[in-house]
Design an enzyme around this catalytic site. Structure first.
Site, PDB file in Angstrom:
ATOM      1  N   PHE A 111      -4.620   3.092  -0.983  1.00  0.00           N
ATOM      2  CA  PHE A 111      -4.708   2.272  -2.203  1.00  0.00           C
ATOM      3  C   PHE A 111      -3.725   2.731  -3.268  1.00  0.00           C
ATOM      4  CE2 PHE A 111      -6.568   4.615  -5.717  1.00  0.00           C
ATOM      5  CZ  PHE A 111      -7.120   5.738  -5.126  1.00  0.00           C
ATOM      6  N   LYS A 112      -3.245   3.963  -3.154  1.00  0.00           N
ATOM      7  CA  LYS A 112      -2.371   4.484  -4.201  1.00  0.00           C
ATOM      8  C   LYS A 112      -1.063   3.705  -4.311  1.00  0.00           C
ATOM      9  CE  LYS A 112      -4.608   8.870  -4.692  1.00  0.00           C
ATOM     10  NZ  LYS A 112      -5.571   8.965  -3.581  1.00  0.00           N
ATOM     11  N   ASP A 113      -0.699   2.987  -3.245  1.00  0.00           N
ATOM     12  CA  ASP A 113       0.498   2.146  -3.326  1.00  0.00           C
ATOM     13  C   ASP A 113       0.375   1.075  -4.409  1.00  0.00           C
ATOM     14  OD1 ASP A 113       2.021   3.332  -1.233  1.00  0.00           O
ATOM     15  OD2 ASP A 113       0.871   2.226   0.262  1.00  0.00           O
ATOM     16  N   MET A 116       1.390   2.968  -7.494  1.00  0.00           N
ATOM     17  CA  MET A 116       2.652   3.696  -7.446  1.00  0.00           C
ATOM     18  C   MET A 116       3.848   2.755  -7.320  1.00  0.00           C
ATOM     19  SD  MET A 116       2.791   6.834  -7.980  1.00  0.00           S
ATOM     20  CE  MET A 116       1.625   7.941  -7.245  1.00  0.00           C
TER      21      MET A 116
END
Ligand code: PLP
Length: 462
Positions: A111-113, A116
């Site tokens: 999910f960090k995409d 980011m």
């Protein structure tokens, strides 16, 4: 829109400055001075809109005049164009009233995409306009680092250094950080745990000579722009399931408290969120805090869900700020006690506010693996271990509202654990199939501030 520090002793900044700074100069975290609201009509109008259009509508009020509408719209569109699912964050169903929000269709499968990739394009637009360069330093328990490297690799105006705990991230996670050939990417394997990595990053930010000298920028989940990007998928999923006409519950596998805090912001903006459930693994400081009021760090015990192996949960400070009714002195006092004594007691009033906002649960190692196995048997769905922690806790909290559990990573990022539960190796998506054959580039470093600073000076001088 202006941004203030949770500790009340740093300059008030516009969105763009707060984004570039990451951490406030008094050690606190930036928060918007007030939280914009969307009324039911505005939320209803999001139904049927693309992910990007919803992202534009939800985030725009927080941006102020840091970007024009056109600039901001094009940043949002570019941020999600490398995602491999048209819906960006699709929903699937696990059982009656229980849904999974798949947040792993971005370039690094976690999910960090979402945050980011967005922040990468924000930085690029800002630095291009200003003709400036920055040094990004981040600590990662696994997924932040690869997401940051993917978002910033090859950018002219940025050097990116990522500290990860040596030997404590999965092989896929490590390779996603170390296989890149771009000169501006620096993967550093630190001899210590994730909290050590995070502490060294904080030390560098608190060393103002170094901070200003290398023009340090933080893209850890302390960066407000990241939280903001994560608010969006609470809106897209809730609206898909009937908001604003009914309330939706969410369960969030939690470590640094960023993702779940974004859900709390969505609720404060007016999204009808019922329960917000914190799901922790055996490193359960947040669950214990809600249960007892004692926020006390124990040692980190490595688990099968390594991206949540955290005892210093940075964004909890933001929740505390609101729980204390904006009393920055109380926040600063508690954070001081956490640093020096390893813990503090949340005051009774603040504890009640936290319990009002959040529920919590935990899953131990056996329960996590049993949940992966059980879901596979029941539905054929293969969960990553972090998602499994969420699903286990969510199942204990199912009520009248639809429950959405956030699926935070793709199972192929954690192949060994998943194989032990379902009996086969979860395959990487085709576009990543060559990951295991690419050469790695990584530097081992000791857990020592001056060594690190020296290495960074040397690398950016090149
Ligand atoms: C980072 C991460 C988490 C924890 O998210 P926080 O925002 O730090 O609470 C959970 N699952 C996965 C897969 C992650 O990468």
């Amino acid at each position: 829109m202006r941004y203030i520090s949770t500790r009340g002793n740093a300059p008030v900044l516009a969105f763009e400055e707060a984004m570039l700074a990451g951490l406030a100069r008094d050690g606190g975290l930036y928060l918007p001075e007030s939280i914009p609201r969307m009324d039911a009509g505005e939320i209803a109008a999001l139904a049927g809109q693309s992910y990007e259009e919803t992202a534009f509508q939800v985030m725009r009020p927080f941006i102020g005049d840091s970007f024009t509408d056109d600039e901001f719209r094009s940043i949002v569109v570019r941020a999600y164009r490398d995602f491999r699912h048209g819906a960006r964050a699709p929903l699937t169903q696990l059982g009656p009233g229980h849904f999974l929000l798949e947040l792993f269709h971005g370039p690094t499968l976690a999910f960090k995409d979402f945050a980011m990739q967005f922040i990468g394009h924000l930085f690029q637009a800002t630095l291009d306009r200003r003709g400036e360069r920055v040094t990004i330093i981040g600590a990662t328990s696994g997924d932040t680092g690869s997401a940051a490297i993917d978002a910033f690799r090859g950018l002219e105006a940025v050097n990116v250094f990522i500290l990860f705990p040596h030997g404590r991230v999965s092989e896929v996670q490590r390779r996603q950080m170390t296989v890149h050939t771009e000169e501006n990417v620096h993967a550093l394997a630190l001899h210590g745990d994730f909290d050590d990595c995070q502490a060294r990053v904080k030390d560098m930010f608190n060393d103002f000579a170094f901070r200003d000298g290398v023009r340090l920028a933080a893209v850890n989940s302390i960066n407000w722009a990241r939280i903001l990007a994560q608010v969006v998928y609470y809106f897209t999923s809730a609206v898909a399931l009937g908001a604003p006409h009914r309330a939706i519950d969410f369960t969030v596998p939690t470590g640094n408290f960023g993702d779940i805090f974004a859900g709390w912001i969505a609720k404060r903006m007016g999204l009808p969120v019922g329960r917000l459930v914190i799901a922790t693994n055996q490193n359960d400081i947040l669950h214990r805090t809600l249960a007892t009021g004692d926020h006390v760090r124990l040692g980190v015990r490595p688990s099968v869900s390594p991206s949540m192996d955290i005892q210093v949960s940075s964004n909890f400070e933001r929740a505390l700020y609101f729980a204390y009714g904006g009393n920055t002195d109380a926040v600063a006092r508690d954070m001081e006690a956490l640093a020096t004594d390893g813990g503090f007691k949340v005051s009774q009033g603040a504890l009640e506010a936290l319990r009002d906002a959040f529920s919590s649960g935990r899953a131990d190692e056996a329960e996590t693996i049993e949940t992966i196995a059980g879901q596979y048997r029941a539905t054929g769905e293969v969960l990553c271990p972090h998602t499994a922690v969420g699903v286990k806790v969510a199942e204990e909290c199912l009520g009248p509202n639809p429950m959405v559990t956030l699926a935070t990573a793709h199972p192929a990022k954690f192949p060994d654990v998943v194989e032990s539960a379902v009996g086969h190796h979860p395959p990487l998506p085709p576009h990543m199939a060559n990951l295991n054959s690419r050469p790695e580039r990584v530097t081992e470093v000791s857990n020592d501030l001056s060594t690190l600073k020296e290495l960074i000076w040397r690398r950016i001088a090149k």
